[in-house]
Write a protein that holds these residues in place. Structure first.
Motif, PDB file in Angstrom:
ATOM      1  N   ALA A 175       0.825  -1.202   0.000  1.00 22.35           N
ATOM      2  CA  ALA A 175       0.000   0.000   0.000  1.00 22.35           C
ATOM      3  C   ALA A 175       0.862   1.256   0.000  1.00 22.35           C
ATOM      4  CB  ALA A 175      -0.924   0.006   1.212  1.00 22.35           C
ATOM      5  N   TYR A 176       1.979   1.218   0.729  1.00 25.66           N
ATOM      6  CA  TYR A 176       2.842   2.391   0.762  1.00 25.66           C
ATOM      7  C   TYR A 176       3.544   2.593  -0.579  1.00 25.66           C
ATOM      8  CZ  TYR A 176       6.079   5.913   2.375  1.00 25.66           C
ATOM      9  OH  TYR A 176       6.770   7.093   2.510  1.00 25.66           O
ATOM     10  N   GLU A 180       2.313   1.831  -3.442  1.00 30.79           N
ATOM     11  CA  GLU A 180       1.279   2.409  -4.307  1.00 30.79           C
ATOM     12  C   GLU A 180       1.097   3.894  -4.003  1.00 30.79           C
ATOM     13  OE1 GLU A 180      -3.471   1.701  -5.409  1.00 30.79           O
ATOM     14  OE2 GLU A 180      -2.442   0.371  -3.999  1.00 30.79           O
ATOM     15  N   TYR A 181       1.110   4.241  -2.721  1.00 33.95           N
ATOM     16  CA  TYR A 181       0.978   5.646  -2.316  1.00 33.95           C
ATOM     17  C   TYR A 181       2.126   6.483  -2.887  1.00 33.95           C
ATOM     18  CZ  TYR A 181       1.113   9.653   0.938  1.00 33.95           C
ATOM     19  OH  TYR A 181       1.167  10.909   1.505  1.00 33.95           O
ATOM     20  N   GLU A 197       1.576   7.048  -6.538  1.00 33.20           N
ATOM     21  CA  GLU A 197       0.492   8.012  -6.748  1.00 33.20           C
ATOM     22  C   GLU A 197       0.992   9.444  -6.554  1.00 33.20           C
ATOM     23  OE1 GLU A 197      -2.398   6.779  -3.937  1.00 33.20           O
ATOM     24  OE2 GLU A 197      -3.315   5.259  -5.239  1.00 33.20           O
ATOM     25  N   GLN A 198       1.811   9.649  -5.533  1.00 30.74           N
ATOM     26  CA  GLN A 198       2.339  10.988  -5.269  1.00 30.74           C
ATOM     27  C   GLN A 198       3.275  11.450  -6.384  1.00 30.74           C
ATOM     28  OE1 GLN A 198       1.216  13.000  -2.779  1.00 30.74           O
ATOM     29  NE2 GLN A 198      -0.193  11.296  -2.463  1.00 30.74           N
ATOM     30  N   ARG A 200       5.738  14.630   0.652  1.00 28.37           N
ATOM     31  CA  ARG A 200       5.045  13.538   1.333  1.00 28.37           C
ATOM     32  C   ARG A 200       5.854  12.242   1.306  1.00 28.37           C
ATOM     33  NH1 ARG A 200      -0.303  15.290  -1.712  1.00 28.37           N
ATOM     34  NH2 ARG A 200      -1.346  16.539  -0.092  1.00 28.37           N
ATOM     35  N   THR A 201       6.654  12.067   0.291  1.00 26.56           N
ATOM     36  CA  THR A 201       7.367  10.789   0.117  1.00 26.56           C
ATOM     37  C   THR A 201       8.876  10.982   0.040  1.00 26.56           C
ATOM     38  OG1 THR A 201       7.068  10.926  -2.295  1.00 26.56           O
ATOM     39  CG2 THR A 201       5.395   9.731  -1.045  1.00 26.56           C
ATOM     40  N   GLY A 254       2.875  12.572   4.999  1.00 25.70           N
ATOM     41  CA  GLY A 254       3.589  11.386   4.563  1.00 25.70           C
ATOM     42  C   GLY A 254       3.982  10.491   5.716  1.00 25.70           C
ATOM     43  N   LYS A 314       0.870   8.700   6.965  1.00 21.91           N
ATOM     44  CA  LYS A 314       0.451   7.626   6.068  1.00 21.91           C
ATOM     45  C   LYS A 314       1.228   6.338   6.357  1.00 21.91           C
ATOM     46  CE  LYS A 314      -1.630   5.811   2.452  1.00 21.91           C
ATOM     47  NZ  LYS A 314      -3.093   5.621   2.400  1.00 21.91           N
TER      48      LYS A 314
END
Length: 383
Positions: free
Chosen positions: A142-143, A145-146, A149-150, A186-187, A303, A306
């Motif tokens: 999931a991370y 994918e996050y 996405e970012q 965020r990442t 981030g 999340k």
């Protein structure tokens, strides 16, 4: 982003030495509490052992020097396995990481400058293979994918920013500058793990390496920020840099999908995002020309939250008191930040040069209150 980088944090591309994405990790043969002691001074980086069992490894770090330092666990080619920054004189930190058998380097960076003082170390084989909790595999997926996405969302925003710069429209470029950085902020742990990209897109002038020329070698967001807000002009060089920013971010976007991430890299990365806030955003050093620091600040906190929320189901079972405290401190910091939001439907915040000393101190205290328990998340995940 820190003034000086060695790439950053324990996400993404470091994972060739981390737990395999099959969901299995090596369980260390080391006894409980058998951590590697790292003693950093202004002139030395002493480690208590040069060999240790592969698996979950803990570094117990103490800074006995007079300068703020950083400590890294690295591959020999400088890819980061794990790190901790902003370790003040006379303070201690703990870092938990997952490593496979192989050669590594522990590096201390007094003053957070340069390549650091280094010691070669080795993780030995023989660790027992233990199946990882499937909930952690789900969190990693999931991370990842996050993060993708970012990156995907960042590119069109960066293109809009670059288009305004190339059109010579200073006000239009200023308007979209902060928003173009949100996905990166965020990442950052993932983004910065690609060490060749970060110095191109997000370095500040005082973060250039010795010998680099600010005129020829300084590129990226902050170089353009200086032109827009301080120099108040856009020339041919700035237009070239706008194109280069998009090229470099496109490279990042394509590589994010190949990143391998582990539960401990996610946890350590969340802590490093708070360190980014403490070392650059709260001080006003990050966006020193535009004063859009609070937008970056919010991105870093989101981030970190999340990553934490994805790991929380396992961490809560292992340390319920810790996750209760993290829930409390994340909520408090988010509420405090939102006081400075001038548009509740977007990421527009008060210009940071308008935030007084007392308010900055309040923000700093809230960051510290969250950073301390967040530093324990990695250990809670691997209990």
């Amino acid at each position: 982003m820190r003034a000086v980088r060695l790439s950053v944090v324990t996400a993404a591309a470091t994972a060739a030495a981390l737990a395999a994405v099959t969901g299995c990790t090596q369980k260390s043969d080391a006894k409980n509490g058998d951590a590697i002691q790292v003693t950093a001074t202004d002139t030395a980086c002493k480690v208590s052992k040069k060999e240790f069992p592969a698996g979950h490894v803990q570094l117990d770090i103490e800074n006995k020097g007079s300068k703020v330092t950083e400590v890294y666990l690295l591959f020999p080619d400088d890819r980061i396995v794990s790190e901790r920054e902003n370790i003040g004189p006379g303070t201690k930190q703990k870092v938990t990481a997952e490593v496979k058998a192989g050669e590594y380097v522990i590096a201390c960076k007094p003053g957070m400058k340069g390549k650091g003082i280094r010691e070669a170390v080795k993780a030995t084989g023989g660790g027992k293979v233990a199946k990882r909790d499937p909930r952690l595999d789900k969190a990693v997926a999931a991370y990842r994918e996050y993060a993708q996405e970012q990156a995907d969302a960042t590119l069109p925003k960066a293109e809009t920013f670059a288009k305004a710069v190339k059109a010579g429209d200073i006000e239009a470029a200023k308007k979209v500058f902060a928003d173009s950085r949100l996905g990166w902020e965020r990442t950052e742990p993932v983004a910065e793990s690609f060490g060749d990209i970060d110095p191109k897109v997000d370095v500040r002038e005082d973060g250039l390496e010795d010998g680099q020329d600010p005129v020829k070698d300084w590129t990226g967001w902050h170089r353009l920020e200086k032109s827009l807000w301080q120099d108040k002009k856009i020339g041919d060089r700035e237009k070239q840099l706008a194109d280069q920013l998009v090229t470099d971010l496109t490279d990042w976007q394509k590589r994010v999908g190949k990143a391998e991430i582990t539960p401990t890299s996610m946890a350590n990365g969340a802590k490093e995002l708070l360190d980014e806030v403490a070392s650059g955003k709260v001080t006003g050093e990050e966006d020193r020309y535009s004063h859009t620091d609070l937008t970056d600040f919010k991105g870093n906190v989101e981030g970190a939250q999340k990553a934490y929320e994805l790991l929380k189901p396992v961490a809560a079972e292992n340390d319920a008191a810790l996750t209760a405290e993290l829930d409390k401190q994340f909520a408090a910091l988010s509420t405090l930040l939102d006081k400075y939001r001038t548009d509740k439907t977007s990421y527009v915040f008060t210009s940071y040069d308008k935030v007084g000393k007392a308010d900055r101190k309040e923000l700093q205290d809230a960051v510290n209150a969250l950073a301390e328990p967040l530093s324990k998340l990695a250990a809670a995940v691997v209990k």
